[in-house]
Motif scaffolding. Sequence first.
Motif, PDB file in Angstrom:
ATOM      1  N   GLY A  20       2.507   3.220  -4.480  1.00 51.77           N
ATOM      2  CA  GLY A  20       3.171   4.241  -3.672  1.00 51.77           C
ATOM      3  C   GLY A  20       4.609   3.854  -3.393  1.00 51.77           C
ATOM      4  O   GLY A  20       4.876   2.745  -2.919  1.00 51.77           O
ATOM      5  N   VAL A  44       3.605   0.767  -8.405  1.00 51.41           N
ATOM      6  CA  VAL A  44       2.859   1.803  -9.131  1.00 51.41           C
ATOM      7  C   VAL A  44       3.060   3.130  -8.414  1.00 51.41           C
ATOM      8  O   VAL A  44       2.875   3.201  -7.197  1.00 51.41           O
ATOM      9  CB  VAL A  44       1.343   1.476  -9.133  1.00 51.41           C
ATOM     10  N   SER A  83      -0.081   2.218  -0.469  1.00 51.75           N
ATOM     11  CA  SER A  83       0.747   3.062   0.410  1.00 51.75           C
ATOM     12  C   SER A  83       0.845   4.464  -0.183  1.00 51.75           C
ATOM     13  O   SER A  83       1.934   5.047  -0.235  1.00 51.75           O
ATOM     14  CB  SER A  83       2.133   2.441   0.584  1.00 51.75           C
ATOM     15  N   LYS A 107      -3.595   2.731   6.988  1.00 54.25           N
ATOM     16  CA  LYS A 107      -4.613   3.479   7.724  1.00 54.25           C
ATOM     17  C   LYS A 107      -4.537   4.950   7.329  1.00 54.25           C
ATOM     18  O   LYS A 107      -3.456   5.406   6.939  1.00 54.25           O
ATOM     19  CB  LYS A 107      -4.433   3.306   9.221  1.00 54.25           C
ATOM     20  N   PHE A 289       9.027   5.187  13.194  1.00 49.88           N
ATOM     21  CA  PHE A 289       8.142   4.022  13.003  1.00 49.88           C
ATOM     22  C   PHE A 289       8.750   2.912  12.135  1.00 49.88           C
ATOM     23  O   PHE A 289       8.462   1.737  12.405  1.00 49.88           O
ATOM     24  CB  PHE A 289       6.759   4.449  12.489  1.00 49.88           C
TER      25      PHE A 289
HETATM   26  N1  LIG Z   1       1.219   2.582   9.530  1.00 48.69           N
HETATM   27  C1  LIG Z   1       1.950   3.650   9.772  1.00 48.69           C
HETATM   28  O1  LIG Z   1       2.627   3.724  10.809  1.00 48.69           O
HETATM   29  C2  LIG Z   1       1.990   4.757   8.780  1.00 48.69           C
HETATM   30  C3  LIG Z   1       3.061   5.674   8.813  1.00 48.69           C
HETATM   31  C4  LIG Z   1       3.083   6.693   7.859  1.00 48.69           C
HETATM   32  C5  LIG Z   1       2.072   6.813   6.915  1.00 48.69           C
HETATM   33  N2  LIG Z   1       1.039   5.914   6.937  1.00 48.69           N
HETATM   34  C6  LIG Z   1      -0.037   6.009   5.900  1.00 48.69           C
HETATM   35  O2  LIG Z   1       0.543   5.594   4.678  1.00 48.69           O
HETATM   36  C7  LIG Z   1      -0.025   6.321   3.582  1.00 48.69           C
HETATM   37  C8  LIG Z   1       1.130   6.896   2.744  1.00 48.69           C
HETATM   38  O3  LIG Z   1       1.906   7.750   3.550  1.00 48.69           O
HETATM   39  P1  LIG Z   1       3.443   8.057   3.196  1.00 48.69           P
HETATM   40  O4  LIG Z   1       3.947   8.850   4.346  1.00 48.69           O
HETATM   41  O5  LIG Z   1       4.167   6.818   2.794  1.00 48.69           O
HETATM   42  O6  LIG Z   1       3.277   9.026   1.930  1.00 48.69           O
HETATM   43  P2  LIG Z   1       4.422   9.572   0.949  1.00 48.69           P
HETATM   44  O7  LIG Z   1       4.008  10.941   0.570  1.00 48.69           O
HETATM   45  O8  LIG Z   1       5.778   9.371   1.537  1.00 48.69           O
HETATM   46  O9  LIG Z   1       4.327   8.598  -0.337  1.00 48.69           O
HETATM   47  C9  LIG Z   1       3.176   8.519  -1.105  1.00 48.69           C
HETATM   48  C10 LIG Z   1       3.545   8.106  -2.530  1.00 48.69           C
HETATM   49  O10 LIG Z   1       2.324   7.842  -3.239  1.00 48.69           O
HETATM   50  C11 LIG Z   1       2.446   8.386  -4.554  1.00 48.69           C
HETATM   51  N3  LIG Z   1       1.098   8.612  -5.095  1.00 48.69           N
HETATM   52  C12 LIG Z   1       0.245   9.630  -4.810  1.00 48.69           C
HETATM   53  N4  LIG Z   1      -0.931   9.440  -5.443  1.00 48.69           N
HETATM   54  C13 LIG Z   1      -0.817   8.280  -6.145  1.00 48.69           C
HETATM   55  C14 LIG Z   1      -1.706   7.545  -6.976  1.00 48.69           C
HETATM   56  N5  LIG Z   1      -2.949   7.968  -7.199  1.00 48.69           N
HETATM   57  N6  LIG Z   1      -1.264   6.402  -7.532  1.00 48.69           N
HETATM   58  C15 LIG Z   1      -0.003   5.961  -7.303  1.00 48.69           C
HETATM   59  N7  LIG Z   1       0.881   6.623  -6.513  1.00 48.69           N
HETATM   60  C16 LIG Z   1       0.471   7.752  -5.940  1.00 48.69           C
HETATM   61  C17 LIG Z   1       3.285   9.641  -4.386  1.00 48.69           C
HETATM   62  O11 LIG Z   1       3.892  10.037  -5.599  1.00 48.69           O
HETATM   63  C18 LIG Z   1       4.296   9.183  -3.330  1.00 48.69           C
HETATM   64  O12 LIG Z   1       5.451   8.611  -3.904  1.00 48.69           O
HETATM   65  C19 LIG Z   1      -0.982   7.337   4.198  1.00 48.69           C
HETATM   66  O13 LIG Z   1      -2.304   6.843   4.126  1.00 48.69           O
HETATM   67  C20 LIG Z   1      -0.548   7.426   5.656  1.00 48.69           C
HETATM   68  O14 LIG Z   1      -1.617   7.745   6.539  1.00 48.69           O
HETATM   69  C21 LIG Z   1       0.989   4.892   7.815  1.00 48.69           C
END
Ligand SMILES: NC(=O)c1ccc[n+]([C@@H]2O[C@H](COP(=O)([O-])OP(=O)(O)OC[C@H]3O[C@@H](n4cnc5c(N)ncnc54)[C@H](O)[C@@H]3O)[C@@H](O)[C@H]2O)c1
Length: 345
Positions: A20, A44, A83, A107, A289
Amino acid sequence: MSFISPTKALFQQARVLLLGSGRMGHIRAKAIFANPRFDFAGVVDQNVDGAKQLADVYRTNHFASLTEAIQHNTTPLHGIIISTPTATHAPLISTAAANNISIFTEKPVDETSLQIQEIFNTVRNNNVALCCGFQRRFDPSYVALYDAIKKGAVGTPLTSSIFFGDHPVPSRSFLLQGGGNIISDCSAHDIDYIRWVLNDEVESVYAVGTSSDDELEEAGVIDNATVVMKFLKGAVVTLTLSRGANYGYDQRCEVFGTDGMASVENFAENSTVLSNVSGVHRPKWQHSFPQRFEAAFGYELDAFADTLLLGKPWSVSEEDCVAVQRVCDAALESCERGQVVNLFA
Ligand SMILES: NC(=O)c1ccc[n+]([C@@H]2O[C@H](COP(=O)([O-])OP(=O)(O)OC[C@H]3O[C@@H](n4cnc5c(N)ncnc54)[C@H](O)[C@@H]3O)[C@@H](O)[C@H]2O)c1
């Protein structure tokens, strides 16, 4: 639980892949690169341009899929850091576990408590760790509050008030396309934290959610909510969540007990104070965050290095992940039904 073989304890560096390259991916990449205990094997992302851009910053490889990355790496991989969106976690976890690779995941592990239980069942026989990230457990202020309560500094906890004020307001597309419900997206962090602090289980939940405009209401997206949790030992916790903290990322937690009160408060963007005839002015709270939890995210991944290199158990257990999600699920059910949901009925 022991999940690591003695030979693995001999690694000097843990070789890891990041999955991610979105919001969390950028945060994790920086923390992996900054930690000398990691060998950063690649990024990846199915969005190959995103993977390449992030990988180039940290001079590592990029891949379009986890399978491709595993096939490419002739040197064994010890861990992956997931991620990617929550709905994609389960297949990635299964693939990693089948290849004897330990997992850190953002999470929640999956979208419902039943799915989380299933995925832990799947990996149980693979002798790998499945570590879920709840960064409050690594944030110095939240850890200090935990330590104070554990030492009895406020006596017996009676109530807790928690406020989760999100900032900035997420994009319309994020809110409308699955990520928007604030209970599903945001409540797990504080539910995990307060269970940990109180060392207790939630007995019942009552939740009310509202949508702040017609478009969100029609789409069934709650962007303001209050969740009241009664714990088995008697403490009552009120968690209020909102997308609309326009003065910065507002994250507070207060625990009130028989002998006093302890709280975690916010950090401002900087410590400059302007005083003049119209008042005393401070900057807004930190932006969001990534700023508020920057240190915690680093400590959290360092703990994952401890798990990979030293076999230290992860502090968030399978039971924690399932119990937290059960409370989230119950809060959503309570919103829909307008009734208290008992978790031990
Ligand atoms: N700990 C925290 O404070 C916090 C904050 C935000 C999000 N999160 C969690 O983080 C995770 C990601 O959230 P985000 O906001 O970064 O998402 P995002 O949409 O910004 O990024 C996700 C990325 O994953 C890629 N992706 C999707 N499916 C994929 C796969 N099968 N293989 C490889 N890459 C893939 C997408 O192309 C994208 O670039 C979620 O589970 C979310 O709940 C946690």
